[in-house]
Design a protein around this motif. Structure first.
Motif, PDB file in Angstrom:
ATOM      1  N   ALA A 288      27.693  48.261  34.420  1.00 19.70           N
ATOM      2  CA  ALA A 288      26.499  48.018  35.236  1.00 19.70           C
ATOM      3  C   ALA A 288      26.770  46.951  36.294  1.00 19.70           C
ATOM      4  O   ALA A 288      26.391  47.108  37.465  1.00 19.70           O
ATOM      5  N   LEU A 289      27.438  45.852  35.901  1.00 21.48           N
ATOM      6  CA  LEU A 289      27.706  44.768  36.846  1.00 21.48           C
ATOM      7  C   LEU A 289      28.596  45.248  37.995  1.00 21.48           C
ATOM      8  O   LEU A 289      28.309  44.983  39.168  1.00 21.48           O
ATOM      9  N   LEU A 290      29.664  45.966  37.681  1.00 21.22           N
ATOM     10  CA  LEU A 290      30.587  46.429  38.716  1.00 21.22           C
ATOM     11  C   LEU A 290      29.876  47.335  39.716  1.00 21.22           C
ATOM     12  O   LEU A 290      30.016  47.164  40.934  1.00 21.22           O
ATOM     13  N   MET A 291      29.097  48.282  39.226  1.00 19.65           N
ATOM     14  CA  MET A 291      28.430  49.229  40.115  1.00 19.65           C
ATOM     15  C   MET A 291      27.325  48.547  40.923  1.00 19.65           C
ATOM     16  O   MET A 291      27.169  48.818  42.120  1.00 19.65           O
ATOM     17  N   VAL A 292      26.562  47.666  40.287  1.00 20.02           N
ATOM     18  CA  VAL A 292      25.477  46.982  40.999  1.00 20.02           C
ATOM     19  C   VAL A 292      26.037  46.080  42.096  1.00 20.02           C
ATOM     20  O   VAL A 292      25.545  46.072  43.231  1.00 20.02           O
ATOM     21  N   VAL A 293      27.073  45.304  41.779  1.00 19.49           N
ATOM     22  CA  VAL A 293      27.669  44.415  42.764  1.00 19.49           C
ATOM     23  C   VAL A 293      28.267  45.206  43.917  1.00 19.49           C
ATOM     24  O   VAL A 293      28.053  44.877  45.098  1.00 19.49           O
ATOM     25  N   TYR A 294      28.979  46.276  43.610  1.00 16.62           N
ATOM     26  CA  TYR A 294      29.610  47.062  44.676  1.00 16.62           C
ATOM     27  C   TYR A 294      28.561  47.738  45.550  1.00 16.62           C
ATOM     28  O   TYR A 294      28.707  47.802  46.774  1.00 16.62           O
TER      29      TYR A 294
ATOM     30  N   GLU B  96      33.800  41.601  50.188  1.00 11.86           N
ATOM     31  CA  GLU B  96      32.624  40.987  49.569  1.00 11.86           C
ATOM     32  C   GLU B  96      32.694  41.054  48.048  1.00 11.86           C
ATOM     33  O   GLU B  96      32.405  40.080  47.352  1.00 11.86           O
ATOM     34  N   ALA B  97      33.051  42.230  47.531  1.00 11.06           N
ATOM     35  CA  ALA B  97      33.126  42.392  46.073  1.00 11.06           C
ATOM     36  C   ALA B  97      34.230  41.526  45.485  1.00 11.06           C
ATOM     37  O   ALA B  97      34.060  40.918  44.419  1.00 11.06           O
ATOM     38  N   SER B  98      35.374  41.432  46.167  1.00 11.65           N
ATOM     39  CA  SER B  98      36.484  40.607  45.681  1.00 11.65           C
ATOM     40  C   SER B  98      36.093  39.137  45.634  1.00 11.65           C
ATOM     41  O   SER B  98      36.428  38.417  44.686  1.00 11.65           O
TER      42      SER B  98
ATOM     43  N   ILE C   2      50.670  32.823  31.621  1.00 12.18           N
ATOM     44  CA  ILE C   2      51.222  33.469  32.817  1.00 12.18           C
ATOM     45  C   ILE C   2      50.976  34.972  32.761  1.00 12.18           C
ATOM     46  O   ILE C   2      50.556  35.605  33.741  1.00 12.18           O
ATOM     47  N   PHE C   3      51.220  35.564  31.585  1.00  7.43           N
ATOM     48  CA  PHE C   3      51.000  36.999  31.423  1.00  7.43           C
ATOM     49  C   PHE C   3      49.520  37.343  31.587  1.00  7.43           C
ATOM     50  O   PHE C   3      49.161  38.309  32.266  1.00  7.43           O
ATOM     51  N   TYR C   4      48.661  36.530  30.980  1.00  5.26           N
ATOM     52  CA  TYR C   4      47.222  36.794  31.067  1.00  5.26           C
ATOM     53  C   TYR C   4      46.730  36.660  32.502  1.00  5.26           C
ATOM     54  O   TYR C   4      45.882  37.443  32.961  1.00  5.26           O
ATOM     55  N   LEU C   5      47.263  35.676  33.244  1.00  3.61           N
ATOM     56  CA  LEU C   5      46.872  35.485  34.632  1.00  3.61           C
ATOM     57  C   LEU C   5      47.210  36.723  35.462  1.00  3.61           C
ATOM     58  O   LEU C   5      46.396  37.201  36.258  1.00  3.61           O
ATOM     59  N   GLY C   6      48.433  37.250  35.257  1.00  5.63           N
ATOM     60  CA  GLY C   6      48.827  38.452  35.992  1.00  5.63           C
ATOM     61  C   GLY C   6      48.009  39.670  35.601  1.00  5.63           C
ATOM     62  O   GLY C   6      47.597  40.463  36.457  1.00  5.63           O
ATOM     63  N   MET C   7      47.757  39.823  34.313  1.00  6.77           N
ATOM     64  CA  MET C   7      47.011  40.987  33.849  1.00  6.77           C
ATOM     65  C   MET C   7      45.559  40.929  34.305  1.00  6.77           C
ATOM     66  O   MET C   7      44.986  41.929  34.744  1.00  6.77           O
ATOM     67  N   LEU C   8      44.930  39.732  34.224  1.00  6.91           N
ATOM     68  CA  LEU C   8      43.545  39.587  34.640  1.00  6.91           C
ATOM     69  C   LEU C   8      43.393  39.851  36.130  1.00  6.91           C
ATOM     70  O   LEU C   8      42.479  40.565  36.562  1.00  6.91           O
ATOM     71  N   GLY C   9      44.300  39.284  36.923  1.00  6.89           N
ATOM     72  CA  GLY C   9      44.246  39.528  38.356  1.00  6.89           C
ATOM     73  C   GLY C   9      44.456  40.982  38.701  1.00  6.89           C
ATOM     74  O   GLY C   9      43.758  41.537  39.560  1.00  6.89           O
ATOM     75  N   GLY C  10      45.380  41.637  38.004  1.00  5.73           N
ATOM     76  CA  GLY C  10      45.630  43.054  38.251  1.00  5.73           C
ATOM     77  C   GLY C  10      44.436  43.919  37.906  1.00  5.73           C
ATOM     78  O   GLY C  10      44.089  44.852  38.644  1.00  5.73           O
ATOM     79  N   GLU C  11      43.784  43.623  36.790  1.00  9.79           N
ATOM     80  CA  GLU C  11      42.619  44.404  36.374  1.00  9.79           C
ATOM     81  C   GLU C  11      41.478  44.272  37.372  1.00  9.79           C
ATOM     82  O   GLU C  11      40.762  45.244  37.643  1.00  9.79           O
ATOM     83  N   ASN C  12      41.290  43.073  37.943  1.00 17.29           N
ATOM     84  CA  ASN C  12      40.229  42.891  38.929  1.00 17.29           C
ATOM     85  C   ASN C  12      40.503  43.688  40.199  1.00 17.29           C
ATOM     86  O   ASN C  12      39.586  44.270  40.787  1.00 17.29           O
ATOM     87  N   VAL C  13      41.760  43.723  40.614  1.00 15.47           N
ATOM     88  CA  VAL C  13      42.124  44.514  41.792  1.00 15.47           C
ATOM     89  C   VAL C  13      41.913  46.000  41.517  1.00 15.47           C
ATOM     90  O   VAL C  13      41.360  46.738  42.346  1.00 15.47           O
ATOM     91  N   ILE C  14      42.326  46.435  40.326  1.00 16.90           N
ATOM     92  CA  ILE C  14      42.189  47.851  39.975  1.00 16.90           C
ATOM     93  C   ILE C  14      40.727  48.264  39.913  1.00 16.90           C
ATOM     94  O   ILE C  14      40.347  49.350  40.380  1.00 16.90           O
ATOM     95  N   SER C  15      39.876  47.406  39.357  1.00 17.00           N
ATOM     96  CA  SER C  15      38.453  47.736  39.221  1.00 17.00           C
ATOM     97  C   SER C  15      37.809  48.024  40.565  1.00 17.00           C
ATOM     98  O   SER C  15      36.945  48.909  40.677  1.00 17.00           O
ATOM     99  N   LEU C  16      38.199  47.283  41.600  1.00 12.96           N
ATOM    100  CA  LEU C  16      37.646  47.508  42.928  1.00 12.96           C
ATOM    101  C   LEU C  16      38.364  48.630  43.668  1.00 12.96           C
ATOM    102  O   LEU C  16      37.749  49.356  44.449  1.00 12.96           O
ATOM    103  N   PHE C  17      39.664  48.787  43.408  1.00 14.36           N
ATOM    104  CA  PHE C  17      40.449  49.814  44.090  1.00 14.36           C
ATOM    105  C   PHE C  17      39.920  51.216  43.808  1.00 14.36           C
ATOM    106  O   PHE C  17      39.860  52.070  44.698  1.00 14.36           O
ATOM    107  N   VAL C  18      39.503  51.467  42.558  1.00 15.16           N
ATOM    108  CA  VAL C  18      39.101  52.821  42.186  1.00 15.16           C
ATOM    109  C   VAL C  18      37.774  53.231  42.819  1.00 15.16           C
ATOM    110  O   VAL C  18      37.445  54.424  42.852  1.00 15.16           O
TER     111      VAL C  18
END
Length: 327
Positions: A25-31, A49-51, A237-253
């Protein structure tokens, strides 16, 4: 019945289902709001804006709960573990209800920062998950403690998997696709988790001997300190990369070439939550034949390989292949 009332799994399931509904709900409402408020109709402005929103949202999520979680932990040592479950879950309920008001009264999406800060000030995820693990540890023996902890992750993963699949379909039910049904259902599940943790579950009493049994001796602590520091740095370090990647992917799709709607977003979140199931199976089966180091390296390399594949995705089925490689 008495044995059931000692389980923390119902809390984990209610809260994980609520999280999955809320995330969609948050992702769709914000976008959707970014589509209306961007300076022009280009995908670049919408993405920007979403990023920006999710950047500050994640910063609040990481920083605000730190001090409250430590404070709640000290209070729980003196007054019982109930504090570490009820207060954070109540914070989730109060903080995430802001999304309901945003949808009802057409408020700007940045109001969610206030709600997210409320969640963090109540301890947020660090306090909640610490309390859940502490209860599970006290309800288990030394021999089955690892499996017991992994079962909590499995329960959370399965609940999030099912919730993610359902959330997209529920979001698309009304003609205007406001997301209100998903948000209301999420808040109802948070309410159930608060009620169960506050009035139903029976909490274990922590004795001084049990506290000593859960902590390493001073000699063992000094011996393993260097390894703990290395593991802490590597994990972050791993969590930072994974979290950042997931945020990019969520908006990319959400933008071309994929242009997903809420149903496909739900499927994407479900694919992400498969990680909990696969990691549980890997620990349960692989630990019998492989070393811990090998399992850790396998997880890191598979995640990196999947992220590389997903950077070239132009069709939806390739996205899910990349997710499969990661997890």
């Amino acid at each position: 019945m008495g044995c059931f009332l000692t389980l923390v799994e119902p809390i984990v399931v209610f809260k994980s289902l609520a999280d999955s509904f809320y995330d969609t709900a948050l992702l769709m409402v914000v976008y959707n709001q970014c589509n209306r408020t961007a300076d022009n109709s280009t995908y670049y402005e919408q993405q920007k804006e979403a990023s920006k929103f999710f950047l500050f949202y994640d910063i609040i999520s990481c920083l605000v709960p730190l001090l409250p979680a430590v404070t709640l932990g000290k209070c729980a040592d003196k007054r019982g573990l109930k504090i570490l479950t009820v207060i954070p879950l109540l914070g989730y309920l109060l903080g995430r209800s802001f999304l309901f008001f945003i949808e009802m009264f057409k408020l700007p999406q940045y109001v969610m920062f206030i709600g997210h800060a409320v969640t963090g000030l109540c301890g947020g995820y660090p306090a909640y998950w610490t309390g859940i693990n502490a209860i599970a540890a006290l309800r288990s023996t030394n021999n089955n403690r690892s499996v017991r902890m992994s079962s909590l992750e499995l329960s959370s993963g399965i609940a999030k998997l099912l919730g993610s699949i359902l959330s997209g379909h529920i979001f698309m039910i009304p003609n205007n696709h406001t997301g209100l049904p998903v948000t209301v259902l999420s808040l109802a599940l948070y309410t159930l988790s608060v009620v169960y943790s506050a009035f139903i579950i029976k909490y274990p009493a922590v004795t001084a001997d049990e506290q000593r049994g859960l902590l390493p001796s001073p000699i063992e602590e000094k011996k393993d300190m260097r390894a703990m520091v290395y593991l802490f740095v590597a994990a972050n370090i791993f969590y930072l990369g994974m979290l950042g990647g997931e945020n990019v992917i969520s908006l990319f799709v959400l933008k071309p070439p994929l242009s997903w709607d809420a149903i496909w977003v739900g499927y994407g979140h479900a694919a992400t939550n498969m990680m909990y199931v696969t990691s549980f199976l890997a620990v349960l089966i692989g630990s019998k034949y492989l070393s811990d180091t090998f399992l850790i390296l396998t997880g890191i390399f598979s995640n990196c390989a999947g992220m590389v594949m997903m950077s070239f995705v132009k069709q939806s089925y390739l996205f899910f292949i990349g997710k499969f490689v990661r997890y």
